[in-house]
Design a protein around this motif. Structure first.
Motif, PDB file in Angstrom:
ATOM      1  N   PRO C  87       0.830  -1.242  -0.046  1.00  0.00           N
ATOM      2  CA  PRO C  87      -0.108  -0.088   0.123  1.00  0.00           C
ATOM      3  C   PRO C  87       0.951   1.301  -0.017  1.00  0.00           C
ATOM      4  CG  PRO C  87      -0.942  -1.486   1.435  1.00  0.00           C
ATOM      5  CD  PRO C  87       0.321  -2.282   1.187  1.00  0.00           C
ATOM      6  N   THR C  88       1.851   1.381   0.908  1.00  0.00           N
ATOM      7  CA  THR C  88       2.478   2.703   1.033  1.00  0.00           C
ATOM      8  C   THR C  88       3.062   3.036  -0.517  1.00  0.00           C
ATOM      9  OG1 THR C  88       2.904   2.513   3.342  1.00  0.00           O
ATOM     10  CG2 THR C  88       4.397   3.858   2.210  1.00  0.00           C
ATOM     11  N   GLU C  89       4.016   2.043  -1.008  1.00  0.00           N
ATOM     12  CA  GLU C  89       4.608   2.102  -2.044  1.00  0.00           C
ATOM     13  C   GLU C  89       3.843   2.514  -3.287  1.00  0.00           C
ATOM     14  OE1 GLU C  89       5.567  -0.049   0.154  1.00  0.00           O
ATOM     15  OE2 GLU C  89       7.430   1.333   0.527  1.00  0.00           O
ATOM     16  N   ARG C  90       2.571   1.680  -3.136  1.00  0.00           N
ATOM     17  CA  ARG C  90       1.502   2.054  -4.185  1.00  0.00           C
ATOM     18  C   ARG C  90       0.994   3.421  -4.034  1.00  0.00           C
ATOM     19  NH1 ARG C  90      -2.048  -2.315  -3.394  1.00  0.00           N
ATOM     20  NH2 ARG C  90      -3.398  -0.772  -2.056  1.00  0.00           N
ATOM     21  N   GLU C  91       0.786   4.133  -2.995  1.00  0.00           N
ATOM     22  CA  GLU C  91       0.406   5.293  -2.791  1.00  0.00           C
ATOM     23  C   GLU C  91       1.438   6.397  -3.412  1.00  0.00           C
ATOM     24  OE1 GLU C  91      -2.601   6.031  -2.464  1.00  0.00           O
ATOM     25  OE2 GLU C  91      -2.646   8.179  -1.902  1.00  0.00           O
ATOM     26  N   ILE C  92       2.715   5.938  -3.139  1.00  0.00           N
ATOM     27  CA  ILE C  92       3.858   6.983  -3.612  1.00  0.00           C
ATOM     28  C   ILE C  92       3.918   6.847  -5.266  1.00  0.00           C
ATOM     29  CG2 ILE C  92       6.318   7.228  -3.609  1.00  0.00           C
ATOM     30  CD1 ILE C  92       6.360   6.521  -0.393  1.00  0.00           C
ATOM     31  N   ALA C  93       3.618   5.526  -5.575  1.00  0.00           N
ATOM     32  CA  ALA C  93       3.645   5.458  -7.009  1.00  0.00           C
ATOM     33  C   ALA C  93       2.504   6.341  -7.723  1.00  0.00           C
ATOM     34  CB  ALA C  93       3.443   3.935  -7.451  1.00  0.00           C
ATOM     35  N   ARG C  94       1.422   6.179  -7.084  1.00  0.00           N
ATOM     36  CA  ARG C  94       0.326   6.921  -7.644  1.00  0.00           C
ATOM     37  C   ARG C  94       0.622   8.287  -7.537  1.00  0.00           C
ATOM     38  NH1 ARG C  94      -3.919   3.892  -3.954  1.00  0.00           N
ATOM     39  NH2 ARG C  94      -4.815   2.176  -5.361  1.00  0.00           N
ATOM     40  N   ALA C  95       1.022   9.052  -6.702  1.00  0.00           N
ATOM     41  CA  ALA C  95       1.576  10.377  -6.444  1.00  0.00           C
ATOM     42  C   ALA C  95       2.572  10.762  -7.650  1.00  0.00           C
ATOM     43  CB  ALA C  95       2.127  10.710  -4.993  1.00  0.00           C
ATOM     44  N   LEU C  96       3.286   9.744  -7.791  1.00  0.00           N
ATOM     45  CA  LEU C  96       4.424  10.237  -9.028  1.00  0.00           C
ATOM     46  C   LEU C  96       3.705  10.269 -10.105  1.00  0.00           C
ATOM     47  CD1 LEU C  96       7.616   8.059  -8.130  1.00  0.00           C
ATOM     48  CD2 LEU C  96       7.446  10.329  -8.871  1.00  0.00           C
ATOM     49  N   THR C 102       0.080  15.786 -14.525  1.00  0.00           N
ATOM     50  CA  THR C 102      -0.511  17.022 -14.144  1.00  0.00           C
ATOM     51  C   THR C 102       0.481  18.015 -14.042  1.00  0.00           C
ATOM     52  OG1 THR C 102      -0.737  16.857 -11.794  1.00  0.00           O
ATOM     53  CG2 THR C 102      -2.558  15.783 -12.968  1.00  0.00           C
ATOM     54  N   GLY C 103       1.654  17.840 -13.544  1.00  0.00           N
ATOM     55  CA  GLY C 103       2.564  18.807 -13.278  1.00  0.00           C
ATOM     56  C   GLY C 103       2.563  19.160 -11.626  1.00  0.00           C
ATOM     57  N   ALA C 104       1.549  18.389 -11.071  1.00  0.00           N
ATOM     58  CA  ALA C 104       1.565  18.895  -9.479  1.00  0.00           C
ATOM     59  C   ALA C 104       1.745  17.818  -8.422  1.00  0.00           C
ATOM     60  CB  ALA C 104       0.108  19.531  -9.312  1.00  0.00           C
ATOM     61  N   TRP C 105       2.079  18.061  -7.552  1.00  0.00           N
ATOM     62  CA  TRP C 105       2.192  17.048  -6.621  1.00  0.00           C
ATOM     63  C   TRP C 105       0.981  16.898  -5.689  1.00  0.00           C
ATOM     64  CZ3 TRP C 105       5.457  13.094  -5.459  1.00  0.00           C
ATOM     65  CH2 TRP C 105       5.435  12.409  -4.046  1.00  0.00           C
ATOM     66  N   PRO C 106       0.164  15.656  -5.432  1.00  0.00           N
ATOM     67  CA  PRO C 106      -1.227  15.751  -5.149  1.00  0.00           C
ATOM     68  C   PRO C 106      -1.282  15.516  -3.706  1.00  0.00           C
ATOM     69  CG  PRO C 106      -0.334  13.385  -5.457  1.00  0.00           C
ATOM     70  CD  PRO C 106       0.809  14.272  -5.995  1.00  0.00           C
ATOM     71  N   ARG C 107      -2.567  15.472  -3.141  1.00  0.00           N
ATOM     72  CA  ARG C 107      -2.874  15.257  -1.615  1.00  0.00           C
ATOM     73  C   ARG C 107      -2.786  13.469  -1.926  1.00  0.00           C
ATOM     74  NH1 ARG C 107      -7.457  13.590   0.493  1.00  0.00           N
ATOM     75  NH2 ARG C 107      -7.881  14.000   2.702  1.00  0.00           N
ATOM     76  N   ILE C 108      -1.927  12.907  -0.785  1.00  0.00           N
ATOM     77  CA  ILE C 108      -1.972  11.758  -0.849  1.00  0.00           C
ATOM     78  C   ILE C 108      -2.604  11.033   0.296  1.00  0.00           C
ATOM     79  CG2 ILE C 108       0.320  11.582  -2.042  1.00  0.00           C
ATOM     80  CD1 ILE C 108       1.561  10.967   0.860  1.00  0.00           C
ATOM     81  N   ALA C 109      -2.971   9.756   0.420  1.00  0.00           N
ATOM     82  CA  ALA C 109      -3.609   9.004   1.244  1.00  0.00           C
ATOM     83  C   ALA C 109      -3.094   9.539   2.746  1.00  0.00           C
ATOM     84  CB  ALA C 109      -3.637   7.484   1.379  1.00  0.00           C
ATOM     85  N   PRO C 110      -4.112   9.965   3.773  1.00  0.00           N
ATOM     86  CA  PRO C 110      -3.688  10.637   5.032  1.00  0.00           C
ATOM     87  C   PRO C 110      -2.768   9.460   5.697  1.00  0.00           C
ATOM     88  CG  PRO C 110      -5.828  11.266   4.724  1.00  0.00           C
ATOM     89  CD  PRO C 110      -5.428  10.586   3.513  1.00  0.00           C
ATOM     90  N   ALA C 111      -3.071   8.240   5.659  1.00  0.00           N
ATOM     91  CA  ALA C 111      -2.200   7.058   6.260  1.00  0.00           C
ATOM     92  C   ALA C 111      -0.683   7.136   5.904  1.00  0.00           C
ATOM     93  CB  ALA C 111      -3.105   5.971   6.215  1.00  0.00           C
TER      94      ALA C 111
END
Lengths: 653, 393, 241
Positions: C87-96, C102-111
């Motif tokens: 999960p953690t790596e997956r969320e980081i992968a999504r943010a990347l 989009t050119g923007a860093w997103p809001r990521i899962a609060p966890a």
């Protein structure tokens, strides 16, 4: 460079005319009166700089850097001349909201539009739609039994509407607009040929023209027909256009950069900003200002100064140096005629703060917008339309705007959006986040599922190209309780000027119209074979959209989730009329109470139909310019014994 | 061989008859085209968000070159000629015809002081070139070349009018001209060349915009187009090269003495000015993209040819192709050079602007398809409703 | 946030002028290829690679970035796809991917935000004024960013371009993703086994209403709740064994 004076330089001086505001209305007036050699002072509260290439590039960069590309995203905020932003509003539950920023809001529903205080005013971020009003729109009370009638007809304004279309620079199909019923002359030619309709428009033509939709609220069947939208956007010069000079129409490009913006290149960002300036804006008109016109930015008018015998003497204003701080110096300037052209809401604030023009008690009242219902859907997989291309919308469905249905519900215009689900869902950027499964679930934990790599790229691409959206704008008629007030003891901005307090609500006609619009959108999506994705109610994360409510028009119609967005077509805060007791200005936008004070702009409009109001407002401004010229000419006529004898005689009679 | 080099080898003289005038005008077209890839390279190799002033200047000159090329095509069409794009320069470096022999070959260079020197070589005013000995037998500047055309047009038309019965050299079909309807946004408007007056105006626009009118640093756009006075090409480039604006009282031969400009040479992607497609053989993907670029470039040239041959309505297909080239070239510049040794030097990939017979043939097929499509509106998937502006007129 | 106070600043000039491309940058780009579905040529072609490496480093911290990159490298070596990351790596992968798209860093899962103990607010921010126009989402549908790279007068009248198929995209990225050790398998990239032939994206992967304009794109709700998890359900997550 347009800006050519400063507040301190004009302190204590006298002009023929002072115009407060450099947007469309103010710029049209100043241009016109300057050409008649009157000495004109334009005071703009906001910052300048966009009249230079470097300054304009700064707005383009500001836009690019903004996370949310809302209507003011390209323009820097100001502590000295603050303005509202649609980002000020938060939804805090079903039918509850909070607001921060320039507005205080006290109504059950939020006024959800914004405006811009800057050189060129809101004419910098406007979309550029310039449809004419229908003749029947000017007399809804007489024709349909609601709202307020205008003291003038469409015919009375015709000449000025034409002039406005030329000066603003309009692209359109005259014959089509004649068929629609808004242009009387079948031979009418716009200066530029119509902006090419989008591929999506072509699909709508193909799938909808001639098809019938029943509106249960209006109890009537409507035959659909797609019409092109006249736009203030550079297009191919119309060879058939003729102003009698024998010269062809030459589109006007960017201010401060030659060979730029002479035609729309499809940036698809008209609001908030056209990076090439193919979308017309008031700075173009300011380039035409004669030497007798002076323009100062960063001068916030705080009060209209009373003169003798019900007249006004001039204005008091504060000039600031740094938009980031409200520190400023007060000055006064005098004129024979004062014109407020500062936006309907700011005009109302200024009149209220000055205690002027309000013998009717109607200053600030009758605030109107075009509450807009968004409905979105997905075209079939074999019929992608290609979203986010071209100007925001190039065509619409017009049949619900007119006729006897108006007796039953608010009329509405259906804009066919070329920008997919952008307004409704934040697509395509939000599409990326949602397809990835980014951001966590309701508990903040990492979501399951979501796409990556080739799967993401492919599905995202084909999904976005199938997004369609209808933007259905209601007419909102003048109601006394929708109003702007001030309370200087409690709500002032950093400079000390009162902030607008807005009380806004939707009446049942508008709600019935929104209900009908939602039903019509469902029928249209069916005809398009599109899958409806509209959700105006509670969302997956428990939040409710701003402007959410449920409503039934009665009978056996089930209640349904509805909502609206505010396009910011603020109008009606100093409506015109023939009677001093019920209106603020006359048909020339001169205040009833003060013979040399004018309040111009959308605030003067007693109704706004279903047309974006700028064109009509511009025509009114040109009409006022002629009247002001006559007033000034009269004022400057030499007094001879004979005429004063006659005047005395007439007075004695 | 291209017409312009053939001409440049002969003695400096004006065209003696209409066929020779057409050759001169074909050469003019080739000369104007030659400069376009040079400016495109200088412009698109700038890193995004930097050197905004320089970018704007190169862009404005580039657009004016396109205007010149189109006006040259109108001139050629007006005297009954037919533009031939297969004679355009097909690879770089390329020699600048009609120039001083000391001027080095024109290379495609990234935004750099060296690139600006090349730009200055191209745009050098006639009066800056030292006289070529006592007898003016060889060409020394492009301005001189246009001067020969101007005199040729005038004299040949004069001679034609004096014939019995009087005739004219302007025998082209008026409807084949490209007009302001189809061409915009670019250094003034294109206008139809229909007679001596418009022909001379076209020649004046082409040579004045480049070199400055009557030995001032200003061109004559304001006179002809009522536009803002802008410093002519050579001087605009010299400003960037020197990092300073011209001041109010600067003269052609003085250096600019006005305010400093924000020029940052490091904000560009350095490229190999001799790059060829073959250099990319180590990276199949990059090579594919570089070839694709050249094919798109060939398409553009082929569609332009159609617009010169009476289908000016196709001009609206030119812009999307230019946009494709813009995006494709920027992607190339941002990629490290696939050759490890060159990458180690910090060099990046670049479009090579190589044209081949095959690419041109493919481009012409594409242009033919566009023509067919405008004649068969039902083929548009939009479904029968073809906007009026896409119809031929 | 729209006041754009830092809008005037040009992109941090992190590119390596007259220097060989750095090994960390090459590795970063190579690892982003299978995540985004765009080739190394396309990723370099944005001109944003150095900026995005810096942005990610700033958002996550050097240690977390290195952890992520090496775990993702390891997963690939084992033949796994991004959907199979923990999960953690997956969320980081999504943010990347969001950053590239989009050119923007997103809001990521609060966890994940909490787990990484990030020293900055968990909100969306544009990497730079120059990154927005380089977003890959626009290319994914054959369009152009609103307000940049305009396609020319009247181009909106043409039919939309034909997009590459999933197989074509997979083929195009294998050239640069040399570490991939198994043929392209859509389920390793999140495809739901029972929806492989569906033309439509399930609603839980589509955006819902943007409830106010102030909601940043990465925080817009989903159009529908995810399907119930259970045996054989589409949302079953292989990494959560």
């Amino acid at each position: 460079m347009t800006v050519n004076t400063t507040g301190s330089a004009v302190d204590g001086r006298h002009f023929d005319v002072i115009i407060v505001g450099s947007g469309w209305a103010g710029s049209l007036l100043a241009r016109h009166l300057g050409r008649q050699n009157w000495r004109v002072l334009v005071l703009e509260a906001g910052n300048g700089g966009t009249d230079t290439w470097e300054g304009f590039q700064d707005t383009v960069r500001t836009f690019s850097a903004a996370v949310v590309k809302a209507s003011n995203a390209a323009y820097r905020t100001s502590a000295a001349a603050p303005f509202p932003d649609v980002l000020d509003l938060r939804s805090t539950g079903p039918s509850s909201y909070t607001t921060s920023g320039h507005f205080e809001q006290t109504g059950p529903f939020p006024y959800a539009g914004d405006y811009l205080r800057a050189l060129g005013g809101t004419g910098m971020h406007w979309f550029g739609a310039v449809p004419r009003m229908f003749p029947e729109d000017f007399a809804t009370r007489t024709n349909f039994g609601y709202g307020a009638d205008w003291p003038v007809t469409a015919m009375d304004l015709e000449r000025h509407v034409r002039e406005a279309e030329l000066l603003i620079g309009t692209a359109g199909d005259g014959a089509e607009q004649h068929r629609l019923g808004v242009v009387a002359d079948p031979e009418y030619q716009y200066p530029m040929e119509e902006i090419p309709p989008s591929y999506l428009d072509a699909r709508f033509h193909r799938l909808l023209d001639g098809r019938s939709v029943t509106d249960k609220i209006a109890e009537s069947a409507y035959t659909l027909q797609v019409y092109g939208l006249p736009q203030a956007r550079n297009s191919t010069p119309n060879p058939a256009w003729d102003d009698g000079s024998g010269n062809p129409y030459r589109p006007r490009g960017a201010v401060g950069m030659p060979n730029f913006g002479e035609r729309c290149v499809g940036n698809a960002s008209c609001t908030p900003i056209c990076p090439v300036q193919a979308k017309s804006h008031p700075l173009r008109l300011q380039q035409d200002f004669t030497d007798s016109v002076r323009l100062a930015t960063r001068c916030v008018v705080s009060r209209v100064l009373p003169g003798r015998g019900g007249t006004v003497r001039g204005v008091e204003f504060r000039e600031y140096g740094d938009p980031a701080t409200p520190s400023s110096r007060p000055y006064t300037v005098e004129a024979d005629i004062v014109v407020l052209a500062a936006h309907s809401i700011e005009n109302a604030v200024l009149l209220l703060a000055s205690g002027m023009a309000n013998s009717s008690g109607n200053v600030g009242r009758h605030l109107m917008d075009h509450p807009t219902l968004l409905a979105w859907a997905e075209m079939p997989a074999n019929d992608p339309v290609g979203a986010f291309r071209g100007p925001g919308h190039t065509s619409g469905l017009e049949c619900f705007r007119t006729g006897q249905g108006r007796r039953k519900r608010a009329p509405f215009r259906i804009e066919i959006s070329n920008w997919g689900w952008g307004w409704s869902t934040g697509a395509p950027l939000s599409s990326v986040a949602r397809m990835l499964g980014l951001g966590g679930d309701a508990n903040g934990e990492v979501r399951h599922g979501g796409y990556f790599g080739p799967k993401l790229r492919r599905d995202l691409g084909q999904q976005v190209n199938r997004q369609i959206q209808l933007q259905i704008a209601m007419e909102q008629h003048a109601e006394r309780n929708n109003r702007v007030t001030i309370d200087p003891a409690r709500y002032r901005d950093g400079m000390g000027n009162p902030r607008p307090i807005i009380h806004y609500d939707l009446d049942h006609r508008v709600k019935d119209g929104l209900y009908a619009a939602r039903e019509v959108s469902k029928a249209i999506f069916k005809l398009l074979n599109a899958t409806d994705h509209t959700n105006l109610g509670v969302q997956d994360d428990g939040s409710h959209p701003l402007g959410y409510f449920t409503h039934t028009p009665g009978g056996d119609l089930p209640p349904q989730d509805l909502g609206y967005r505010g396009p910011g077509h603020a109008a009606g805060t100093h409506i015109m009329g023939t009677r001093k007791s019920t209106s603020v200005v006359d048909a020339d936008q001169r205040t009833h109470d003060h013979p040399n004070l004018y309040a111009v702009g959308c605030g003067s409009m007693p109704s706004i139909g279903t047309s974006n109001p700028t064109l009509t407002m511009a025509a009114l401004a040109l009409r006022s310019a002629e009247r002001i010229h006559r007033d000034l000419a009269e004022l400057h006529q030499p007094v001879t014994v004979a005429t004063s004898h006659l005047a005395g005689k007439r007075a004695a009679e | 061989m291209t017409t312009m080099y053939e001409l440049a080898q002969q003695d400096y003289r004006q065209p003696k008859d209409v066929p020779e005038l057409r050759r001169y005008l074909q050469a003019a077209l080739e000369v104007e085209h030659l400069t376009i890839p040079v400016y495109l390279t200088g412009m698109y190799s700038i890193k995004p968000g930097t050197n905004a002033y320089a970018y704007g200047v190169i862009r404005s000159v580039l657009l004016e070159e396109m205007l010149h090329m189109t006006l040259a095509a109108n001139l050629l069409t007006a005297v009954g000629g037919k533009a031939d794009v297969s004679k355009f320069v097909r690879k770089y470096p390329a020699r600048l015809p009609f120039a001083d022999k000391r001027v080095p070959e024109v290379r495609l260079r990234h935004y750099s002081p060296e690139a600006l020197v090349t730009f200055l070589d191209i745009e050098r005013p006639q009066s800056f070139v030292p006289p070529n000995g006592q007898k003016p037998t060889g060409w020394t500047s492009i301005g001189q070349f246009y001067d020969a055309i101007r005199r040729g047009v005038t004299d040949l038309e004069q001679a034609a009018r004096e014939q019995e019965p009087p005739s004219t050299i302007f025998t082209g079909v008026a409807g084949d001209q490209i007009g302001p309807r189809d061409f915009y946004n670019s250094g003034g408007e294109v206008f139809a060349v229909t007679g001596l007056k418009t022909a001379l105006l076209a020649i004046e626009v082409i040579s004045d915009q480049g070199e400055g009118a009557h030995d001032t640093i200003w061109d004559s756009d304001d006179k002809i187009f009522g536009e803002e006075r802008q410093v002519a090409h050579y001087f605009r480039f010299n400003e960037i090269h020197k990092g300073r604006r011209y001041g109010r009282h600067d003269l052609p031969r003085t250096s600019p003495s006005g305010p400093l400009l924000d020029i940052t040479w490091a904000d560009a992607y350095p490229i190999d000015p001799m790059a060829k497609i073959e250099d990319y053989r180590d990276s199949p993907e990059l090579k594919t993209q570089a070839v694709l670029f050249n094919k798109t470039y060939a398409k553009l040239i082929a569609v332009l040819e159609k617009t010169f041959h009476g289908r000016s309505d196709l001009m609206h297909h030119v812009v999307p192709l230019m946009v494709e080239l813009r995006d494709a070239s920027q992607r190339l510049y941002r990629n490290p050079h696939p050759n490890a040794a060159k990458a180690a030097l910090g060099l990046h990939a670049s479009p090579t602007f190589e044209l081949t017979d095959l690419f041109l043939a493919e481009g012409r097929t594409y242009a033919d398809e566009l023509v067919a499509r405008t004649e068969e509106p039902s083929q548009l998937r939009g479904g029968g409703v073809l906007p009026s502006w896409t119809r031929p007129h | 946030m729209t006041d754009g106070t830092n809008a005037g600043a040009a992109a941090p000039n992190a590119d390596t002028h007259l220097e060989a491309p750095s090994a960390p940058l090459e590795r970063f780009v190579r690892l982003c290829v299978p995540l985004t579905g765009f080739s190394a040529f396309d990723l370099h072609g944005t001109g944003m690679a150095p900026l995005y490496l810096d942005t990610t480093r700033r958002e996550l911290g050097e240690g977390h970035l290195e952890n992520f990159l090496s775990r993702w490298e390891q997963a690939q070596a084992e033949g796994k796809g991004p959907a199979e990351l923990p999960p953690t790596e997956r969320e980081i992968a999504r943010a990347l991917v969001y950053l590239w798209y989009t050119g923007a860093w997103p809001r990521i899962a609060p966890a994940v935000h909490a787990e990484l103990r990030r020293d900055r607010p968990n909100g969306e921010s544009m990497a730079s004024a120059t990154s927005y126009p380089e977003g890959l989402v626009w290319r994914a549908f054959g369009g152009h960013p609103g307000g940049a790279k305009p396609p020319g007068f009247g181009t909106w009248s043409y039919p939309p371009p034909t997009l590459p198929t999933e197989a074509e995209i997979a083929e195009s990225i294998t050239q640069s993703a040399a570490t991939a050790t198994r043929p392209y398998d859509p389920t390793a990239y999140g495809a739901l086994a029972n929806l492989l032939d569906e033309e439509s994206v399930p609603p839980h992967l589509l955006p819902g209403a943007c409830v106010t304009r102030s909601v940043p794109p990465s925080a817009v709700p989903c159009a529908a709740p995810p399907p119930e998890t259970g045996s054989g359900s589409p949302a079953k997550d292989v990494s959560e064994r």
